[in-house]
Design a protein around this motif. Structure first.
Motif, mmCIF file in Angstrom:
data_model
loop_
_atom_site.group_PDB
_atom_site.id
_atom_site.type_symbol
_atom_site.label_atom_id
_atom_site.label_comp_id
_atom_site.label_asym_id
_atom_site.label_seq_id
_atom_site.Cartn_x
_atom_site.Cartn_y
_atom_site.Cartn_z
ATOM 1 N N UNK B 34 1.272 -1.418 0.038
ATOM 2 C CA UNK B 34 0.187 0.101 0.022
ATOM 3 C C UNK B 34 0.706 1.211 0.260
ATOM 4 N N UNK B 35 0.177 2.559 -0.432
ATOM 5 C CA UNK B 35 1.291 3.290 -0.970
ATOM 6 C C UNK B 35 0.017 4.860 -0.922
ATOM 7 N N UNK B 36 0.518 5.527 0.094
ATOM 8 C CA UNK B 36 0.153 6.874 0.253
ATOM 9 C C UNK B 36 0.317 8.238 0.102
ATOM 10 N N UNK B 37 -0.089 9.459 -0.941
ATOM 11 C CA UNK B 37 1.929 9.954 -1.422
ATOM 12 C C UNK B 37 0.836 10.953 -1.658
ATOM 13 N N UNK B 38 0.674 12.352 -0.382
ATOM 14 C CA UNK B 38 -0.436 14.163 -0.903
ATOM 15 C C UNK B 38 0.011 14.504 0.250
ATOM 16 N N UNK B 39 0.392 15.675 -0.189
ATOM 17 C CA UNK B 39 -0.108 16.843 1.309
ATOM 18 C C UNK B 39 1.761 17.390 2.023
ATOM 19 N N UNK B 40 2.398 16.413 1.203
ATOM 20 C CA UNK B 40 3.771 16.243 1.557
ATOM 21 C C UNK B 40 4.325 14.675 2.885
ATOM 22 N N UNK B 41 3.498 13.728 2.710
ATOM 23 C CA UNK B 41 3.374 12.501 3.405
ATOM 24 C C UNK B 41 3.367 11.729 2.838
ATOM 25 N N UNK B 42 4.689 11.094 2.497
ATOM 26 C CA UNK B 42 4.556 9.533 1.996
ATOM 27 C C UNK B 42 3.977 8.615 3.270
ATOM 28 N N UNK B 43 3.387 7.461 2.702
ATOM 29 C CA UNK B 43 3.538 6.432 3.876
ATOM 30 C C UNK B 43 3.310 5.350 2.918
ATOM 31 N N UNK B 44 3.829 4.352 3.049
ATOM 32 C CA UNK B 44 3.252 2.830 2.472
ATOM 33 C C UNK B 44 4.581 2.120 3.317
ATOM 34 N N UNK B 45 4.063 0.419 2.535
ATOM 35 C CA UNK B 45 4.195 -0.637 3.909
ATOM 36 C C UNK B 45 3.036 -2.276 3.175
ATOM 37 N N UNK B 46 3.495 -2.983 4.054
ATOM 38 C CA UNK B 46 2.790 -4.548 3.139
ATOM 39 C C UNK B 46 1.986 -4.314 4.358
ATOM 40 N N UNK B 47 1.097 -5.846 3.859
ATOM 41 C CA UNK B 47 -0.400 -5.608 5.151
ATOM 42 C C UNK B 47 -0.421 -6.869 4.727
ATOM 43 N N UNK B 48 -0.412 -8.125 5.122
ATOM 44 C CA UNK B 48 -0.456 -9.277 4.772
ATOM 45 C C UNK B 48 -1.548 -10.196 5.553
ATOM 46 N N UNK B 49 -2.444 -10.872 4.553
ATOM 47 C CA UNK B 49 -3.600 -11.628 5.533
ATOM 48 C C UNK B 49 -3.281 -12.901 5.093
ATOM 49 N N UNK B 50 -3.462 -14.387 6.224
ATOM 50 C CA UNK B 50 -4.188 -15.241 6.330
ATOM 51 C C UNK B 50 -5.109 -15.771 6.961
ATOM 52 N N UNK B 51 -6.326 -16.218 6.111
ATOM 53 C CA UNK B 51 -7.496 -17.099 6.505
ATOM 54 C C UNK B 51 -7.027 -18.588 6.310
ATOM 55 N N UNK B 52 -7.968 -19.350 7.456
ATOM 56 C CA UNK B 52 -7.814 -20.750 7.011
ATOM 57 C C UNK B 52 -8.878 -21.219 7.818
ATOM 58 N N UNK B 53 -9.918 -22.113 6.982
ATOM 59 C CA UNK B 53 -10.911 -23.492 7.871
ATOM 60 C C UNK B 53 -10.881 -24.372 8.435
ATOM 61 N N UNK B 54 -11.913 -24.779 9.128
ATOM 62 C CA UNK B 54 -11.680 -25.770 9.587
ATOM 63 C C UNK B 54 -12.528 -26.334 10.029
ATOM 64 N N UNK B 55 -13.084 -27.514 9.669
ATOM 65 C CA UNK B 55 -14.469 -28.624 9.591
ATOM 66 C C UNK B 55 -15.287 -27.401 9.250
ATOM 67 N N UNK B 56 -15.397 -26.691 8.271
ATOM 68 C CA UNK B 56 -16.178 -25.954 7.801
ATOM 69 C C UNK B 56 -17.743 -25.051 9.010
#
Lengths: 163, 377, 74
Positions: B34-56
């Motif tokens: 993700x990356x945000x660039x505006x008004x003199x501010x830059x913010x970036x970085x990762x976002x990781x998501x993992x999802x797992x089901x068990x037995x429905x």
């Protein structure tokens, strides 16, 4: 949460306590639907066999999940006078035909594109499996599919096949 | 800005509670840049998501998120110096499906050198009336700790509570509508320990001087939204949402969003959208007070000012061909770009020069980028 | 506030017993809602980030997110 789960249990308990007996089995509505192999399949032609009518669609995850297990059930019980009918309820049959190329089944696949049969059977969930005995009467309706339900299907079929 | 940013922690918990509809969400993993660039501010970085089901029946999901901030925003350049900072956030959610009811519990922790935010949420979702209606309720609690760089003794708590109610209704085979209501209460040190307000000061060379901002110690807000999603005859979807917001600080805000989703062949999904946001300033907000200690509560955070923002969005999802790996059912690569224009009606750009109170009104553009890969297992 | 939450819980509990209303969109007519393009939140990791972008810069918060729709299976 607690009150919600108690309510159906309470209803069942009171009906059992009142000594209510299960209503007599109703005859299954007859129908004739086009099948994947060409030609039509009519339910009444299958009288004498135990029939499991499975209403399914490719967009329904649990339906896709149970399909291979239904094929196993078909293979196991067919010699005993049983057949599965897979009734696809999608208005367009193309997705079903394409999907079945990847997950082949040996039982008839029928196309209920107008949903007339699903409506006549009062389908209330996807998938739904209707168990019809050798005399063409509806003995049980199983709504939905969760892993492990195939054991319940097998129990039902075994008891109907013995009649 | 920081204090309100930590509502993310509550918001993530709420949004993380998956939709009902009789089945749990599928197993998946997402890696986002993700990356945000505006008004003199830059913010970036990762976002990781993992999802797992068990037995429905059970589903677990975990998210790891980082913001790498490089800030030379207008607030920073006028009263401090540009800085770099990193914020790390982790959350864990657990869902249970029991017939038509889904329960979700989640916890989130966010940490940076001068702010820590913790929150816990509980959500319940119930399918009713032939599964055409979904009723959901949720509750979140947050505990924040505000610190200050350069002042080891500064340590202030913030207590947050949020209650939400949602109703989703399928009206026709092609239309569904939703209603949501949320009330949030904050208590504690709700402002930013670095930020200042300005007041007229004829003795200062610029004609104005700064003093630290003072906010009320409580804030209660209510928001209600109405949304609709419609399936077009040729396999595309259009959606719209309106939200009204009001709070005890005197801020009234309206948000309007519309979007269009268009699949192309079997592999592409294209999206376009527009969002309009408008808010009126907080009661204690002023760009320029006429004297020091003019009011009990004073704020000059542009987030609390009167402003309008317009956002145009475009996105594309591409379904990757099968790699033949048995455990990977499908995967997509996605790119979303948003352009936001902020226009302030009562926040002035002091770097533009001019007599105090007559500087031009501030406005800026921001670019937001989301690039991610998703895999389903 | 607590009274409101209790009232909502009771409403939920009572509503689950209410099955007198026949669904006018049948379970087999829900293919459009099973389509990912009709999903309110197709990629949660992405929408959560965008919501954060808004909340960090705006005074408003809350009443986001949608539950419901979907295939309605099981």
């Amino acid at each position: 949460m607690r009150p919600a789960n108690l309510l159906p249990a309470l209803l069942l308990a009171t009906s059992l306590a009142a000594g209510a007996t299960a209503p007599a089995p109703e005859p299954a509505p007859d129908f004739s639907l086009p099948s994947r192999d060409g030609g039509d399949v009519r339910l009444s032609d299958l009288r004498g066999q135990v029939v499991m009518i499975n209403f399914w669609a490719t967009w329904c995850g649990p339906c896709r999940q149970e399909m291979p297990l239904l094929e196993q059930i078909q293979a196991k019980y067919e010699p005993l006078g049983f057949t599965l009918l897979g009734v696809n309820v999608e208005p367009d049959s193309a997705p079903a035909t394409t999907w079945l190329e990847k997950v082949p089944v040996s039982f008839p696949i029928l196309f209920d594109t107008q949903n007339a049969v699903a409506e006549r059977f009062g389908v209330q969930g996807m998938p739904s499996s209707v168990f019809v005995d050798r005399e063409g009467r509806v003995r049980h309706v199983h709504r939905g599919y969760k892993p492990g339900d195939e054991a319940q299907y097998a129990d039902m079929i075994r008891s109907l096949v013995k009649e | 800005m920081k204090a309100t940013r930590y509502l993310l922690v509550l918001a993530v918990a709420a949004v993380a509670a998956p939709a009902s509809g009789g089945v749990l969400p599928e197993d998946r993993a997402d890696v986002l840049y993700h990356r945000y660039d505006g008004g003199g501010v830059t913010i970036d970085g990762p976002s990781l998501l993992v999802r797992k089901k068990f037995a429905e029946k059970y589903s677990v999901s975990a998210n790891y998120y980082v913001d790498m901030v490089s800030s030379a925003s207008i607030d920073v350049v006028t009263t401090a110096s540009p800085y770099k900072e990193e914020r790390t956030q982790g959350s864990l959610a657990f869902d249970m499906l029991n017939d038509k009811t889904q329960y979700s519990v989640s916890v989130t922790n966010s940490d940076e050198n001068d702010y820590t935010a913790n929150s816990a949420s509980f959500d319940l979702s119930q399918d009713l009336f032939g599964d055409l209606t979904t009723l959901s309720i949720g509750f979140s609690r947050g505990w924040d700790e505000v610190r200050k760089r350069g002042d080891a003794n500064f340590n202030e708590p913030v207590d947050r509570r949020s209650y939400r109610l949602g109703l989703s209704q399928i009206l026709t085979p092609t239309l569904m509508m939703g209603f949501a209501f949320e009330t949030v209460t904050d208590e504690g040190f709700l402002n930013n320990p670095y930020r200042s307000v300005r007041y007229l000061d004829p003795d200062s060379p610029a004609g104005y001087a700064y003093q630290p901002e003072v906010y009320p110690r409580t804030r209660t807000s209510n928001a209600a939204s109405l949304s609709a999603r419609y399936f077009l005859p040729y396999r595309a979807a259009v959606h719209g949402e309106y939200r009204y917001f009001t709070d005890t600080w005197g801020i009234d805000a309206s948000t309007l969003q519309i979007g269009y989703t268009h699949p192309l062949g079997k592999q592409w999904i294209l999206e376009a959208g527009y969002r309009w946001y408008n808010q009126s300033a907080a009661d204690f907000y002023s760009d320029l007070f006429d004297r020091p200690d003019a009011q009990n509560f004073m704020g000059r955070d542009k987030e609390l000012s009167t402003f309008t923002s317009h956002m145009l969005s475009a996105g594309a999802t591409y379904e990757l061909p099968s790699f033949g790996w048995k455990f990977l059912r499908r995967s997509t690569v996605n790119l979303f770009y948003d352009r936001i224009r902020y226009e302030y009606d009562d926040f002035r750009d002091v770097t533009a020069g001019g007599a105090p109170g007559t500087e031009q009104l501030y406005g800026f553009d921001a670019d937001v980028l989301r690039l991610f890969v998703s895999g389903w297992f | 506030m607590r009274a409101r939450v209790t009232a909502i819980l009771l409403l939920l509990a009572g509503a689950t017993g209410c099955s007198g209303v026949e669904p006018w969109v049948k379970p087999y007519e829900r293919q459009n809602f099973a389509d990912p393009i009709m999903s309110a939140d197709r990629d949660p990791v992405s929408s959560a980030y965008l919501n954060h972008v808004f909340e960090a810069r705006e005074g408003a918060r809350g009443a986001l997110g949608s539950h419901g729709g979907g295939c309605g299976c099981n």
